[in-house]
Design a protein around this motif. Structure first.
Motif, PDB file in Angstrom:
ATOM      1  N   GLN A  35       0.833  -1.208   0.000  1.00 40.33           N
ATOM      2  CA  GLN A  35       0.000   0.000   0.000  1.00 40.33           C
ATOM      3  C   GLN A  35       0.864   1.254   0.000  1.00 40.33           C
ATOM      4  OE1 GLN A  35      -3.429   0.308  -0.413  1.00 40.33           O
ATOM      5  NE2 GLN A  35      -2.738   2.391  -0.772  1.00 40.33           N
ATOM      6  N   LEU A  36       1.913   1.263   0.807  1.00 39.71           N
ATOM      7  CA  LEU A  36       2.811   2.416   0.822  1.00 39.71           C
ATOM      8  C   LEU A  36       3.485   2.593  -0.541  1.00 39.71           C
ATOM      9  CD1 LEU A  36       4.469   2.152   4.345  1.00 39.71           C
ATOM     10  CD2 LEU A  36       3.067   4.042   3.499  1.00 39.71           C
ATOM     11  N   SER A  37       3.862   1.499  -1.179  1.00 37.78           N
ATOM     12  CA  SER A  37       4.479   1.580  -2.511  1.00 37.78           C
ATOM     13  C   SER A  37       3.496   2.139  -3.534  1.00 37.78           C
ATOM     14  CB  SER A  37       4.980   0.204  -2.958  1.00 37.78           C
ATOM     15  OG  SER A  37       6.062  -0.205  -2.161  1.00 37.78           O
ATOM     16  N   ARG A  38       2.235   1.700  -3.454  1.00 39.05           N
ATOM     17  CA  ARG A  38       1.215   2.249  -4.375  1.00 39.05           C
ATOM     18  C   ARG A  38       1.064   3.752  -4.154  1.00 39.05           C
ATOM     19  NH1 ARG A  38      -1.282  -2.803  -3.332  1.00 39.05           N
ATOM     20  NH2 ARG A  38      -2.494  -1.970  -1.601  1.00 39.05           N
ATOM     21  N   ASP A  39       1.025   4.159  -2.906  1.00 37.35           N
ATOM     22  CA  ASP A  39       0.887   5.584  -2.593  1.00 37.35           C
ATOM     23  C   ASP A  39       2.110   6.373  -3.054  1.00 37.35           C
ATOM     24  OD1 ASP A  39      -1.539   4.905  -1.483  1.00 37.35           O
ATOM     25  OD2 ASP A  39      -0.869   5.118   0.598  1.00 37.35           O
ATOM     26  N   ALA A  40       3.294   5.796  -2.895  1.00 37.53           N
ATOM     27  CA  ALA A  40       4.515   6.475  -3.335  1.00 37.53           C
ATOM     28  C   ALA A  40       4.533   6.613  -4.857  1.00 37.53           C
ATOM     29  CB  ALA A  40       5.740   5.715  -2.847  1.00 37.53           C
ATOM     30  N   ARG A  41       4.101   5.567  -5.560  1.00 33.85           N
ATOM     31  CA  ARG A  41       4.036   5.657  -7.031  1.00 33.85           C
ATOM     32  C   ARG A  41       3.045   6.737  -7.462  1.00 33.85           C
ATOM     33  NH1 ARG A  41       4.335   0.083  -6.377  1.00 33.85           N
ATOM     34  NH2 ARG A  41       6.328  -0.762  -7.082  1.00 33.85           N
ATOM     35  N   ALA A  42       1.921   6.825  -6.766  1.00 31.49           N
ATOM     36  CA  ALA A  42       0.941   7.871  -7.075  1.00 31.49           C
ATOM     37  C   ALA A  42       1.542   9.251  -6.815  1.00 31.49           C
ATOM     38  CB  ALA A  42      -0.324   7.671  -6.244  1.00 31.49           C
ATOM     39  N   ALA A  43       2.330   9.380  -5.754  1.00 33.49           N
ATOM     40  CA  ALA A  43       2.973  10.660  -5.448  1.00 33.49           C
ATOM     41  C   ALA A  43       3.960  11.032  -6.556  1.00 33.49           C
ATOM     42  CB  ALA A  43       3.673  10.594  -4.094  1.00 33.49           C
ATOM     43  N   LEU A  44       4.621  10.031  -7.136  1.00 31.41           N
ATOM     44  CA  LEU A  44       5.548  10.310  -8.241  1.00 31.41           C
ATOM     45  C   LEU A  44       4.823  10.873  -9.461  1.00 31.41           C
ATOM     46  CD1 LEU A  44       8.098   7.343  -8.285  1.00 31.41           C
ATOM     47  CD2 LEU A  44       8.604   9.780  -8.042  1.00 31.41           C
ATOM     48  N   GLN A  45       3.551  10.524  -9.607  1.00 33.48           N
ATOM     49  CA  GLN A  45       2.771  11.006 -10.738  1.00 33.48           C
ATOM     50  C   GLN A  45       2.130  12.365 -10.480  1.00 33.48           C
ATOM     51  OE1 GLN A  45       3.007   9.269 -13.550  1.00 33.48           O
ATOM     52  NE2 GLN A  45       4.272   7.846 -12.378  1.00 33.48           N
ATOM     53  N   ALA A  46       2.188  12.835  -9.239  1.00 35.85           N
ATOM     54  CA  ALA A  46       1.548  14.108  -8.875  1.00 35.85           C
ATOM     55  C   ALA A  46       2.265  15.277  -9.553  1.00 35.85           C
ATOM     56  CB  ALA A  46       1.573  14.284  -7.360  1.00 35.85           C
ATOM     57  N   ASP A  47       1.524  16.359  -9.756  1.00 33.72           N
ATOM     58  CA  ASP A  47       2.071  17.552 -10.399  1.00 33.72           C
ATOM     59  C   ASP A  47       3.032  18.325  -9.505  1.00 33.72           C
ATOM     60  OD1 ASP A  47       0.678  17.057 -12.723  1.00 33.72           O
ATOM     61  OD2 ASP A  47      -1.029  18.286 -12.138  1.00 33.72           O
TER      62      ASP A  47
END
Length: 141
Positions: A35-47
């Motif tokens: 879950q933390l990895s999914r959230d970190a990947r999403a953060a990498l996609q953030a503007d």
């Protein structure tokens, strides 16, 4: 997390899937790491480079502060007793976190002198691996 009984699951079902306390523990840790990895990947996609990094750092700090075993797994403490799935998920999370940090540094919102290991003291302060890392949160930005 609900107890198996509270979820309508009997002890036999739990023991069939998790024959030891260690396998149950590892499954829980791997789920948290995923879950933390999914959230970190999403953060990498953030503007927003900086806000994405700091939002994830705050999230990870909250998770690891509440769950010392999770902090230890991320840091690799007790690696001899962790399974390959846990070690791989922890390594993936550390790699994604490092990418988030580099991105925030390129945006000039985090000092270039900070390393992922330097953030360790802020993220999981009770880890034995963070003993010699500076503790001032204002020194990161």
């Amino acid at each position: 997390m609900r107890s198996p009984a509270g979820a309508g699951i009997g002890p036999g079902t739990v023991h069939r899937h998790f024959p030891t306390k260690e396998t149950l523990f590892e499954a829980v840790v791997v789920e948290h790491l995923e879950q933390l990895s999914r959230d970190a990947r999403a953060a990498l996609q953030a503007d927003e480079d900086g806000s994405a990094f700091f939002a994830f750092l705050i999230r990870m700090t909250g998770e690891t502060d509440a769950k010392q075993d999770l902090a230890d797994a991320i840091a690799g403490v007790g690696a001899a007793t962790l399974g390959s799935a846990t070690l791989q998920e922890a390594a993936d999370l550390r790699e994604i976190f490092a990418a988030l940090l580099r991105r925030a540094q390129r945006a000039n919102v985090v000092r270039s002198t900070w390393t992922p290991q330097g953030c360790r003291r802020l993220s999981w302060p009770r880890s034995p691996l963070s003993a010699n890392v500076p503790t001032r949160p204002d020194s990161i930005a």
